[in-house]
Scaffold this active site. Structure first.
Site, PDB file in Angstrom:
ATOM      1  N   LEU A 127       0.013   5.916  -1.366  1.00 15.52           N
ATOM      2  CA  LEU A 127       1.232   5.516  -0.658  1.00 15.52           C
ATOM      3  C   LEU A 127       1.077   4.150   0.011  1.00 15.52           C
ATOM      4  O   LEU A 127       2.019   3.388   0.149  1.00 15.52           O
ATOM      5  CB  LEU A 127       1.570   6.539   0.435  1.00 15.52           C
ATOM      6  N   GLY A 128      -0.138   3.857   0.428  1.00 15.41           N
ATOM      7  CA  GLY A 128      -0.352   2.595   1.136  1.00 15.41           C
ATOM      8  C   GLY A 128      -1.832   2.348   1.340  1.00 15.41           C
ATOM      9  O   GLY A 128      -2.662   3.226   1.080  1.00 15.41           O
ATOM     10  N   GLY A 133      -9.043   1.968   4.556  1.00 20.85           N
ATOM     11  CA  GLY A 133      -8.910   2.910   3.445  1.00 20.85           C
ATOM     12  C   GLY A 133      -7.466   3.108   3.041  1.00 20.85           C
ATOM     13  O   GLY A 133      -6.573   2.387   3.483  1.00 20.85           O
ATOM     14  N   LYS A 134      -7.275   4.123   2.192  1.00 21.08           N
ATOM     15  CA  LYS A 134      -5.941   4.349   1.615  1.00 21.08           C
ATOM     16  C   LYS A 134      -5.219   5.503   2.294  1.00 21.08           C
ATOM     17  O   LYS A 134      -5.845   6.351   2.923  1.00 21.08           O
ATOM     18  CB  LYS A 134      -6.093   4.708   0.132  1.00 21.08           C
ATOM     19  N   VAL A 135      -3.902   5.522   2.104  1.00 22.39           N
ATOM     20  CA  VAL A 135      -3.118   6.691   2.492  1.00 22.39           C
ATOM     21  C   VAL A 135      -2.586   7.277   1.181  1.00 22.39           C
ATOM     22  O   VAL A 135      -1.990   6.568   0.370  1.00 22.39           O
ATOM     23  CB  VAL A 135      -1.957   6.307   3.437  1.00 22.39           C
ATOM     24  N   LYS A 150      -4.468  10.181   5.263  1.00 20.58           N
ATOM     25  CA  LYS A 150      -5.038   8.867   5.555  1.00 20.58           C
ATOM     26  C   LYS A 150      -6.556   8.989   5.478  1.00 20.58           C
ATOM     27  O   LYS A 150      -7.148   9.826   6.157  1.00 20.58           O
ATOM     28  CB  LYS A 150      -4.593   8.424   6.947  1.00 20.58           C
ATOM     29  N   ASP A 259       0.795  -1.930  17.936  1.00 20.11           N
ATOM     30  CA  ASP A 259       0.840  -2.382  16.547  1.00 20.11           C
ATOM     31  C   ASP A 259       2.227  -2.207  15.946  1.00 20.11           C
ATOM     32  O   ASP A 259       2.355  -1.786  14.791  1.00 20.11           O
ATOM     33  CB  ASP A 259      -0.212  -1.618  15.726  1.00 20.11           C
TER      34      ASP A 259
HETATM   35  N1  ATP Z   1       2.701   9.801   7.219  1.00 24.13           N
HETATM   36  C1  ATP Z   1       2.946   8.934   6.252  1.00 24.13           C
HETATM   37  N2  ATP Z   1       3.857   9.199   5.298  1.00 24.13           N
HETATM   38  C2  ATP Z   1       4.116   8.310   4.314  1.00 24.13           C
HETATM   39  N3  ATP Z   1       3.479   7.122   4.195  1.00 24.13           N
HETATM   40  C3  ATP Z   1       2.559   6.799   5.098  1.00 24.13           C
HETATM   41  C4  ATP Z   1       2.236   7.677   6.174  1.00 24.13           C
HETATM   42  N4  ATP Z   1       1.284   7.087   6.927  1.00 24.13           N
HETATM   43  C5  ATP Z   1       1.031   5.898   6.355  1.00 24.13           C
HETATM   44  N5  ATP Z   1       1.777   5.709   5.255  1.00 24.13           N
HETATM   45  C6  ATP Z   1       1.787   4.536   4.368  1.00 24.13           C
HETATM   46  O1  ATP Z   1       0.490   3.970   4.309  1.00 24.13           O
HETATM   47  C7  ATP Z   1       0.488   2.642   4.862  1.00 24.13           C
HETATM   48  C8  ATP Z   1      -0.815   2.394   5.587  1.00 24.13           C
HETATM   49  O2  ATP Z   1      -0.948   3.338   6.617  1.00 24.13           O
HETATM   50  P1  ATP Z   1      -1.554   2.960   8.034  1.00 24.13           P
HETATM   51  O3  ATP Z   1      -0.793   1.773   8.570  1.00 24.13           O
HETATM   52  O4  ATP Z   1      -1.618   4.167   8.880  1.00 24.13           O
HETATM   53  O5  ATP Z   1      -3.013   2.504   7.592  1.00 24.13           O
HETATM   54  P2  ATP Z   1      -3.964   1.507   8.316  1.00 24.13           P
HETATM   55  O6  ATP Z   1      -5.266   1.597   7.600  1.00 24.13           O
HETATM   56  O7  ATP Z   1      -4.014   1.775   9.770  1.00 24.13           O
HETATM   57  O8  ATP Z   1      -3.188   0.157   8.028  1.00 24.13           O
HETATM   58  P3  ATP Z   1      -3.352  -1.228   8.753  1.00 24.13           P
HETATM   59  O9  ATP Z   1      -4.724  -1.688   8.412  1.00 24.13           O
HETATM   60  O10 ATP Z   1      -2.249  -2.063   8.126  1.00 24.13           O
HETATM   61  O11 ATP Z   1      -3.116  -0.999  10.215  1.00 24.13           O
HETATM   62  C9  ATP Z   1       1.724   2.597   5.750  1.00 24.13           C
HETATM   63  O12 ATP Z   1       2.179   1.281   5.937  1.00 24.13           O
HETATM   64  C10 ATP Z   1       2.695   3.474   4.960  1.00 24.13           C
HETATM   65  O13 ATP Z   1       3.279   2.761   3.899  1.00 24.13           O
END
Ligand code: ATP
Length: 503
Positions: A127-128, A133-135, A150, A259
């Site tokens: 998803l992202g 890491g990845k989600v 996550k 953030d």
């Molecule tokens: N609960 C969720 N449901 C659907 N998509 C999600 C969810 N949580 C995160 N995502 C997707 O995954 C992406 C990355 O998640 P997140 O921002 O929590 O990761 P991160 O590692 O903290 O990112 P960053 O390094 O940008 O802060 C989000 O921008 C979103 O597109």
């Protein structure tokens, strides 16, 4: 997507807040889990994803033309084999034991309160991706419920590139990164709000930490902004109100979000805004709801952190700051939704930083309504003392000054501002609005598993990439640190009542 980490922690300053590492006894024991990556490889040799969109733009100029989905595509989608099918290949005795184990687990999940492990979830698609890491969209094998998982790589947390550059001893940086990792898990497990993502489970294995979150299927506000270009003032005011409710709730609990940006604002199936990513949030020691809602500083923080375009100047200048920084970020986000870009942009972080710190208050376009100009002007003040103290004036009017001095902070009631004239605050604050009505943009969702409101940049990613390399990195580089079991206490299961409320 990247988190801005300009001199991420100032070595000369210390964070004046609590370390969020939690006591072991707060949490259930976690099982170790390890088979998932193998299952994943066999179940998904390639990620599956349609390269099509159903959402169409209402703003012809901004949206790139994208092909519509052909219904025949559904038939061509690969069907993944559930990993438990493998049990048929086992020897009869093992098969019998496994089947019993499966049945026991299936029954206990119907009660919804059981520690989880990676084998319980079937990966569907990415998803992202974030800094650590990845989600991934996953399906619970026992209940078929969908979650967003996550994943945070332990190797990335334990060994950071910055360590080679920074003067601080590795252990100091490590403490900070661990503190943040635990903060996200701890903060999310304490929150329940309609505009904040829910955490149901967390656990870890030898390679990664896993947060099992509510799947928010409507995608990032960022994605819809890209599709639509800019949004109308009423739509923006609605989202601003929902974000404000979430921020006010967090501040009341002594948490600074830190953030706020379009990528962290997701839309749920009803089109309501849900905040995700609490990796940079910070909770104070003195968590008294009263003082926080009085507008007093929750705590004074010093870390330079966040995404520069939306980050308050006091944070970027390395000064101490409080919850008010989130209201500046809200101003940036509202500006972005209305104008199509945040107030300060540039070719790199240095340029943006320079503009935020040196330029005057950003130019607010003439074509916005007077009310919106007033709203933005009050939030985008660079000096904290001249910025609207939203927590203090949330639902109360400040004293009326007959002679208003130029540059004075706004003291009128936030909820009564002209831009919110169509918002039913009572219903929104109680959560009834989010339950009973749709938001202004209704995401098109034909099948939750398709994650069709997420960027194909992510949904087409291979699910398994990097897994083996992580393993090698851990073994070669961080064995001594790993042996300290620094991630003990990360695992968590939400209460049965919490789980039942959402499923
Ligand atoms: N609960 C969720 N449901 C659907 N998509 C999600 C969810 N949580 C995160 N995502 C997707 O995954 C992406 C990355 O998640 P997140 O921002 O929590 O990761 P991160 O590692 O903290 O990112 P960053 O390094 O940008 O802060 C989000 O921008 C979103 O597109």
């Amino acid at each position: 997507m990247s988190v801005f980490k300009l001199d991420e922690e100032l070595s000369r300053l210390t964070v004046n807040g609590s370390c969020a590492i939690v006591d072991d006894e707060d949490f259930e024991e976690d099982p170790t889990c390890g088979e998932w990556h193998k299952n994943l490889l066999s179940a998904h040799p390639q990620a599956i994803s349609p390269t099509v969109y159903l959402s169409t733009s209402t703003n012809g100029t901004a949206a790139p033309s994208k092909p519509r989905r052909r219904s025949s595509l559904y038939d061509k989608m690969a069907v993944s084999t559930p990993p438990n099918i493998k049990r048929l290949e086992l020897a009869p005795e093992e098969d019998f034991q496994k089947a019993n184990q499966y049945e026991r687990r299936r029954r206990s999940f119907s009660k919804n309160h059981e520690p989880r492990s990676l084998e319980d979830f079937e990966p569907i698609r990415v998803l992202g991706q974030g800094a650590y890491g990845k989600v991934i969209l996953v399906k619970d094998q026992y209940t078929s419920k969908l979650y967003a998982m996550k994943q945070l790589k332990k190797a990335e947390i334990l060994i950071s590139e910055e360590e080679t550059k920074e003067k601080e001893p590795a252990s100091v940086n490590l403490e900070k990164r661990l503190e943040r990792t635990f903060a996200e898990r701890k903060i999310l497990s304490q929150l329940e709000h309609p505009n904040i993502v829910k955490l149901f489970y967390s656990f870890h294995d030898h390679m990664k930490l896993y947060l099992v979150l509510q799947f928010i299927p409507g995608g990032e506000l960022f994605y819809h902004l890209k599709e639509q270009g800019t949004l109308a003032e009423d739509v923006v005011a609605f989202y601003a109100a929902e974000i404000s409710c979430a921020l006010r709730f967090l501040h009341g609990k002594g948490i600074v979000y830190r953030d706020l940006k379009p990528e962290n604002c997701l839309l749920n199936e009803k089109g309501h805004l849900v905040l995700t990513d609490f990796g940079l949030s910070k909770k104070s020691v003195e968590d008294t709801t009263e003082s926080s809602h009085d507008g007093e500083p929750i705590t004074t923080l010093h870390s330079i952190i966040g995404t520069p375009e939306y980050c308050a100047p006091e944070i970027l200048a390395g000064k101490s700051y409080n919850q008010n920084c989130d209201w500046y970020s809200l101003g940036c986000l509202v500006y972005d939704m209305l104008i199509g870009k945040p107030p300060y942009t540039g070719v790199n972080h240095k340029v943006i930083l320079g503009k935020i710190l040196k330029d005057k208050t950003p130019k607010i376009p003439m074509y916005l309504s007077d009310g919106m100009k007033d709203f933005l002007g009050a939030l985008l003040r660079k000096e904290v003392l001249k910025r609207w103290d939203v927590d203090k004036f949330w639902n109360v009017e400040g004293p009326k000054n007959k002679k208003k001095k130029a540059g004075q902070a706004k003291t009128s009631c936030f909820q009564s501002h002209f831009v919110f004239r169509k918002v039913d605050w009572n219903k929104m604050e109680s959560g009834e609005l989010q339950k009973t009505t749709n938001g202004p943009i209704l995401p098109i969702i034909t099948d939750w598993e398709l994650a069709e409101n997420f960027d194909t940049e992510f949904t087409e990613m291979r699910l398994d990439s990097g897994a083996c390399q992580d393993q090698i990195n851990i073994q070669q580089n961080i064995n001594p640190i790993l042996h300290r079991d620094v991630f003990k206490g990360f695992s968590y299961v939400a209460s049965s009542s919490y789980l039942e409320r959402y499923f």
